[in-house]
Design an enzyme around this catalytic site. Structure first.
Site, short mmCIF file in Angstrom:
data_model
loop_
_atom_site.label_atom_id
_atom_site.label_comp_id
_atom_site.label_asym_id
_atom_site.label_seq_id
_atom_site.Cartn_x
_atom_site.Cartn_y
_atom_site.Cartn_z
N LYS A 1 16.06 42.96 5.33
CA LYS A 1 17.08 43.39 6.30
C LYS A 1 18.37 42.59 6.08
O LYS A 1 18.36 41.55 5.40
CB LYS A 1 16.55 43.17 7.72
CG LYS A 1 16.31 41.71 8.08
CD LYS A 1 15.58 41.57 9.41
CE LYS A 1 15.41 40.10 9.77
NZ LYS A 1 14.51 39.93 10.94
N TYR B 1 44.78 21.53 9.77
CA TYR B 1 45.16 21.93 11.14
C TYR B 1 44.89 20.84 12.15
O TYR B 1 43.80 20.26 12.18
CB TYR B 1 44.40 23.19 11.55
CG TYR B 1 44.92 24.45 10.90
CD1 TYR B 1 46.23 24.88 11.10
CD2 TYR B 1 44.09 25.22 10.08
CE1 TYR B 1 46.70 26.04 10.50
CE2 TYR B 1 44.55 26.38 9.49
CZ TYR B 1 45.86 26.79 9.69
OH TYR B 1 46.32 27.94 9.11
C1 LIG Z 1 13.41 39.07 10.52
C2 LIG Z 1 12.00 39.44 10.79
C3 LIG Z 1 10.97 39.00 9.94
C4 LIG Z 1 11.19 37.98 8.85
O1 LIG Z 1 11.36 36.73 9.48
P1 LIG Z 1 11.54 35.36 8.66
O2 LIG Z 1 11.52 34.32 9.70
O3 LIG Z 1 12.85 35.46 7.98
O4 LIG Z 1 10.42 35.27 7.70
C5 LIG Z 1 9.69 39.50 10.15
N1 LIG Z 1 9.44 40.35 11.19
C6 LIG Z 1 10.40 40.75 12.04
C7 LIG Z 1 10.04 41.67 13.16
C8 LIG Z 1 11.71 40.31 11.88
O5 LIG Z 1 12.66 40.70 12.75
#
Ligand SMILES: *Cc1c(COP(=O)(O)O)cnc(C)c1O
Length: 362
Positions: free
Chosen positions: A47, A256
């Site tokens: 994702k 800054y």
């Molecule tokens: C993002 C996510 C994962 C992966 O999580 P990590 O901590 O990056 O391994 C797995 N399951 C769901 C439902 C997620 O939202």
């Protein structure tokens, strides 16, 4: 004056360079896979464009090395992954089946993880016969069908042969949190005897032990070098070119607000990357270091949109580039310096870097 010659790529020294080691991603999936039993499948969460590292390239490399199942957040993200890996691998969508998703889910053969009775209805009405999974809420109260609702619909849903029953742990990074065993018990109560493939653990959940593994684990951050664990390799390296070096007198202020002042004669290098490139503003104010090989150089003054200023007074030479992500400083360490988590560092890195993919896996 017309531009007659536009160089395709500037020299390596002139642009901030993000190297992404696909062999390390592949090795990390294998290392995570080795922690669970032989019957447990290790899927890959890609994702948010594979946590900012490029979902098409990452998914392809993982597929070549044997990964068969991928997870994305929303249906649109599945398109690039499907185009990259071809028709055979499975792609699940965490957001499930949202209004208007039916065409994309169908065209790109994406499997929604239905998370409410509304979504179950939508799936039955608009995509009957199309594969689906179910996301159950076991205590996180974020996404998923609650136990009482599940009791009402479980029998008819199971008749439609879901591909997966899954849930997500809220506190897996805290090994002894009572929330973990509570969620495990809830998940078992809701799914035992279903005969359907089950998944509960993401990266941190894998380390909680075999009872959390079920049939499939879903690591994300562990693939991308953001988890400190034995056998996991760093994936990204980020080098920033030096644009200019300033010689300062005691009392001269940098950047800054002039919040940092030289207390002795100093040399300060200005690097070509800033908060618009995901080098968060919270890295300023003395919280972070960059590296010249093994030698640390403190970030001084405020982080600008496109620039970072670094005290290099102690270096015997004027460096042409310095590294902010490197073996000595992984994403977890940089995240601590910024007061955040590796996930936010990786997904913030932005589109201006010269991205170089390394490894034989691509
Ligand atoms: C993002 C996510 C994962 C992966 O999580 P990590 O901590 O990056 O391994 C797995 N399951 C769901 C439902 C997620 O939202």
């Amino acid at each position: 004056m017309p531009l007659t010659h536009v160089p395709a790529k500037r020299s390596a020294m002139a642009q901030a360079t993000l190297s992404i080691d696909l062999d390390a991603v592949v090795a990390n999936r294998q290392a995570l896979d080795a922690v669970s039993g032989a019957h447990v499948e290790t899927a890959a969460v890609v994702k948010a464009d594979a946590y900012g590292l490029g979902a098409a390239k990452v998914a392809k490399a993982l597929q070549k090395s044997g990964a068969r199942t991928f997870f994305v957040a929303v249906a649109e993200e599945g398109i690039a992954v499907r185009k990259s890996i071809g028709p055979t691998a499975r792609i699940f969508v965490f957001a499930g089946h949202m209004k208007g998703d039916a065409d994309i889910l169908k065209q790109f053969d994406l499997i929604p993880l239905l998370n409410s009775t509304d979504q179950i209805l939508r799936q039955r009405q608009t995509l009957p016969g199309h594969g689906f999974g179910i996301q159950l809420d076991t205590g996180m109260n974020r996404l998923g069908i609650k136990e009482a609702d599940w009791r009402q619909v479980a029998a008819s849903v199971l008749d439609d042969a879901p591909a997966l029953l899954m849930s997500h742990l809220a506190s897996a990074e805290i090994k002894d949190s009572p929330a973990n065993s509570a969620q495990l018990a809830n998940f078992r109560r809701m799914t035992d005897g279903s005969g359907v493939m089950r998944s509960l653990a993401a990266s941190d959940g894998i380390a909680l032990g075999p009872e959390f593994h079920f049939d499939m684990t879903r690591p994300g951050i562990g693939l991308y070098g953001g988890l400190q664990a034995d056998g996991l390799r760093p994936v990204v390296r980020l080098s920033l070119p030096v644009i200019q070096v300033h010689r300062l007198k005691p009392g001269d202020a940098v950047g800054y607000g002039g919040v940092w002042q030289a207390s002795a004669p100093a040399r300060v290098a200005t690097l070509s990357a800033g908060y618009a490139d995901g080098l968060l503003r919270s890295l300023g104010g003395g919280n972070a270091q960059v590296y010249d090989g093994d030698v640390t150089c403190p970030v001084v003054g405020r982080v600008s949109m496109d620039l970072l200023t670094v005290d290099v007074s102690h270096l015997p030479h004027s460096p042409e580039m310095l590294e902010i992500l490197c073996p000595a400083q992984g994403v977890d360490k940089l995240a601590r310096a910024a007061g955040t988590i590796p996930y936010e560092i990786l997904t913030s890195l932005g589109g201006r870097y010269d991205r170089r993919y390394l490894g034989a896996s691509q």
